[in-house]
Write a protein that holds these residues in place. Sequence first.
Motif, PDB file in Angstrom:
ATOM      1  N   UNK A  80      17.286  53.836 -44.866  1.00 51.27           N
ATOM      2  CA  UNK A  80      18.018  53.013 -43.908  1.00 51.27           C
ATOM      3  C   UNK A  80      19.225  52.320 -44.555  1.00 51.27           C
ATOM      4  N   UNK A  81      19.066  51.952 -45.823  1.00 48.26           N
ATOM      5  CA  UNK A  81      20.140  51.240 -46.513  1.00 48.26           C
ATOM      6  C   UNK A  81      21.140  52.208 -47.148  1.00 48.26           C
ATOM      7  N   UNK A  82      20.788  53.488 -47.134  1.00 54.96           N
ATOM      8  CA  UNK A  82      21.682  54.481 -47.700  1.00 54.96           C
ATOM      9  C   UNK A  82      21.755  54.446 -49.214  1.00 54.96           C
ATOM     10  N   UNK A  83      20.642  54.075 -49.835  1.00 50.12           N
ATOM     11  CA  UNK A  83      20.621  54.030 -51.306  1.00 50.12           C
ATOM     12  C   UNK A  83      19.440  54.839 -51.814  1.00 50.12           C
ATOM     13  N   UNK A  84      19.357  54.958 -53.106  1.00 47.02           N
ATOM     14  CA  UNK A  84      18.262  55.687 -53.728  1.00 47.02           C
ATOM     15  C   UNK A  84      17.043  54.790 -53.886  1.00 47.02           C
ATOM     16  N   UNK A  85      15.852  55.332 -53.601  1.00 45.01           N
ATOM     17  CA  UNK A  85      14.633  54.519 -53.683  1.00 45.01           C
ATOM     18  C   UNK A  85      14.484  53.789 -55.014  1.00 45.01           C
ATOM     19  N   UNK A  86      14.890  54.442 -56.078  1.00 45.79           N
ATOM     20  CA  UNK A  86      14.644  53.865 -57.402  1.00 45.79           C
ATOM     21  C   UNK A  86      15.414  52.579 -57.655  1.00 45.79           C
ATOM     22  N   UNK A  87      16.587  52.465 -57.068  1.00 43.73           N
ATOM     23  CA  UNK A  87      17.384  51.278 -57.380  1.00 43.73           C
ATOM     24  C   UNK A  87      16.785  50.024 -56.736  1.00 43.73           C
ATOM     25  N   UNK A  88      15.976  50.221 -55.723  1.00 42.32           N
ATOM     26  CA  UNK A  88      15.322  49.060 -55.112  1.00 42.32           C
ATOM     27  C   UNK A  88      14.362  48.435 -56.114  1.00 42.32           C
ATOM     28  N   UNK A  89      13.588  49.311 -56.739  1.00 41.34           N
ATOM     29  CA  UNK A  89      12.668  48.820 -57.761  1.00 41.34           C
ATOM     30  C   UNK A  89      13.443  48.194 -58.908  1.00 41.34           C
ATOM     31  N   UNK A  90      14.524  48.863 -59.271  1.00 43.28           N
ATOM     32  CA  UNK A  90      15.325  48.370 -60.385  1.00 43.28           C
ATOM     33  C   UNK A  90      15.868  46.966 -60.105  1.00 43.28           C
ATOM     34  N   UNK A  91      16.270  46.743 -58.901  1.00 46.47           N
ATOM     35  CA  UNK A  91      16.881  45.452 -58.555  1.00 46.47           C
ATOM     36  C   UNK A  91      15.864  44.359 -58.278  1.00 46.47           C
ATOM     37  N   UNK A  92      14.755  44.728 -57.683  1.00 53.48           N
ATOM     38  CA  UNK A  92      13.812  43.696 -57.238  1.00 53.48           C
ATOM     39  C   UNK A  92      12.479  43.706 -57.987  1.00 53.48           C
ATOM     40  N   UNK A  93      12.292  44.701 -58.840  1.00 55.61           N
ATOM     41  CA  UNK A  93      11.081  44.712 -59.650  1.00 55.61           C
ATOM     42  C   UNK A  93       9.934  45.471 -59.029  1.00 55.61           C
ATOM     43  N   UNK A  94       9.625  45.152 -57.803  1.00 54.27           N
ATOM     44  CA  UNK A  94       8.533  45.846 -57.111  1.00 54.27           C
ATOM     45  C   UNK A  94       8.661  45.613 -55.610  1.00 54.27           C
ATOM     46  N   UNK A  95       7.952  46.394 -54.868  1.00 57.07           N
ATOM     47  CA  UNK A  95       7.952  46.255 -53.417  1.00 57.07           C
ATOM     48  C   UNK A  95       7.419  44.871 -53.020  1.00 57.07           C
ATOM     49  N   UNK A  96       6.421  44.429 -53.769  1.00 57.97           N
ATOM     50  CA  UNK A  96       5.825  43.124 -53.504  1.00 57.97           C
ATOM     51  C   UNK A  96       6.851  41.997 -53.621  1.00 57.97           C
ATOM     52  N   UNK A  97       7.595  42.018 -54.715  1.00 62.42           N
ATOM     53  CA  UNK A  97       8.557  40.940 -54.945  1.00 62.42           C
ATOM     54  C   UNK A  97       9.703  41.001 -53.950  1.00 62.42           C
ATOM     55  N   UNK A  98      10.064  42.220 -53.576  1.00 60.63           N
ATOM     56  CA  UNK A  98      11.100  42.361 -52.549  1.00 60.63           C
ATOM     57  C   UNK A  98      10.626  41.732 -51.252  1.00 60.63           C
ATOM     58  N   UNK A  99       9.382  41.985 -50.929  1.00 61.89           N
ATOM     59  CA  UNK A  99       8.804  41.444 -49.701  1.00 61.89           C
ATOM     60  C   UNK A  99       8.854  39.920 -49.692  1.00 61.89           C
TER      61      UNK A  99
END
Lengths: 186, 186
Positions: free
Chosen positions: A43-62
Amino acid sequence: MTATSTPRPDRSAAVKEKIRGVSQHLFARDGFDATGIRDIAAEAGVNPAIIIRHFGSKERLFVETLDAKTSWAHALEGPLDDLGKRLVRALMSGQGALHVFGATVRASGRSDVRAYLQASFAEKLVAPLAEMLDAPDAELRAHLFAAQVAGMMFALSVYDDEYLISAPAEAIVELYGDSLQRTATG
Amino acid sequence: MTATSTPRPDRSAAVKEKIRGVSQHLFARDGFDATGIRDIAAEAGVNPAIIIRHFGSKERLFVETLDAKTSWAHALEGPLDDLGKRLVRALMSGQGALHVFGATVRASGRSDVRAYLQASFAEKLVAPLAEMLDAPDAELRAHLFAAQVAGMMFALSVYDDEYLISAPAEAIVELYGDSLQRTATG
DNA sequence: GTCTATAACGTGATAGAC
DNA sequence: GTCTATCACGTTATAGAC
């Protein structure tokens, strides 16, 4: 070190903000479990891996995404002898906060989320409450009050009590607010 | 139709019982997320696949395993004008039920679990409560009462309010029970 | 024929190489 | 930053044992 470097435009800031926005939307709509890192990335038009890279984990992003939505500040200020009903009224009207609370609780199996829940109650509700009550058992009453507030939110947004959801708000404000008031001030 | 058929002795009953026992232990100790099908299978000495075959899914196993632990029946019976404190007292003493409640809520992201939570409150707490109150707004009060009870359980077993957990039980019974009583009977 | 075991599938998050 | 690999998960397909 290049002297002509740009003034640190933080080009990843835009990406992070984009991710945050999409997360906020998807997490709120579908919940933690049903929302995949891949969904957010697509949806954001980015690669899945960079989300983890930026926020650490799905939990922390949440947690980072849904924090700062719930503020009791407004509902807390006002005359002390009307606190109970005022809070229930605020709770029944602000659907957004309820929805976020529900999503958070449903994700509370994750330890980081639970830790956030704990801190959120302690800092945003119990602490200011304990401050404004001045009885000798103010601290205890503040904690009990928070528990009681949590109960109503829990009923409305976690186990989805249809009866309460469709009941006239004023009746709930009257009864539960009264009981809540008793918890706060003898 | 064979007249001499056995009454379906369910040859695998022992295995199912074994799985149930292990599940009960592990789910209660480590929670839904942290307990894997493979963990249960290993501990029970069976194959992971047969757990699914017998119980349908991890979710249904969880629900079936932890159900029938929480019974409000005992706490509910007694004089109506002491209901509030009696219920809080029961809640504070029976650690088992609290633990199960916490585990259930932390797994409430799964739809089957949430459905169970909903049904559990409705049937085991709200319904009998509505029956024993006889005011014109008995139904509403029963729902509010349940919400308030849920709040205390939530504080103790989900967001782990350390203050309440280590507070003297009698003080909590006194204050919260009183407030709860007001919710039940004007 | 009913129960059980082996092996795979699909999908999740995340870590490491380029 | 991106791509690909890895590992764990619940679950299913398949086939063997009683």
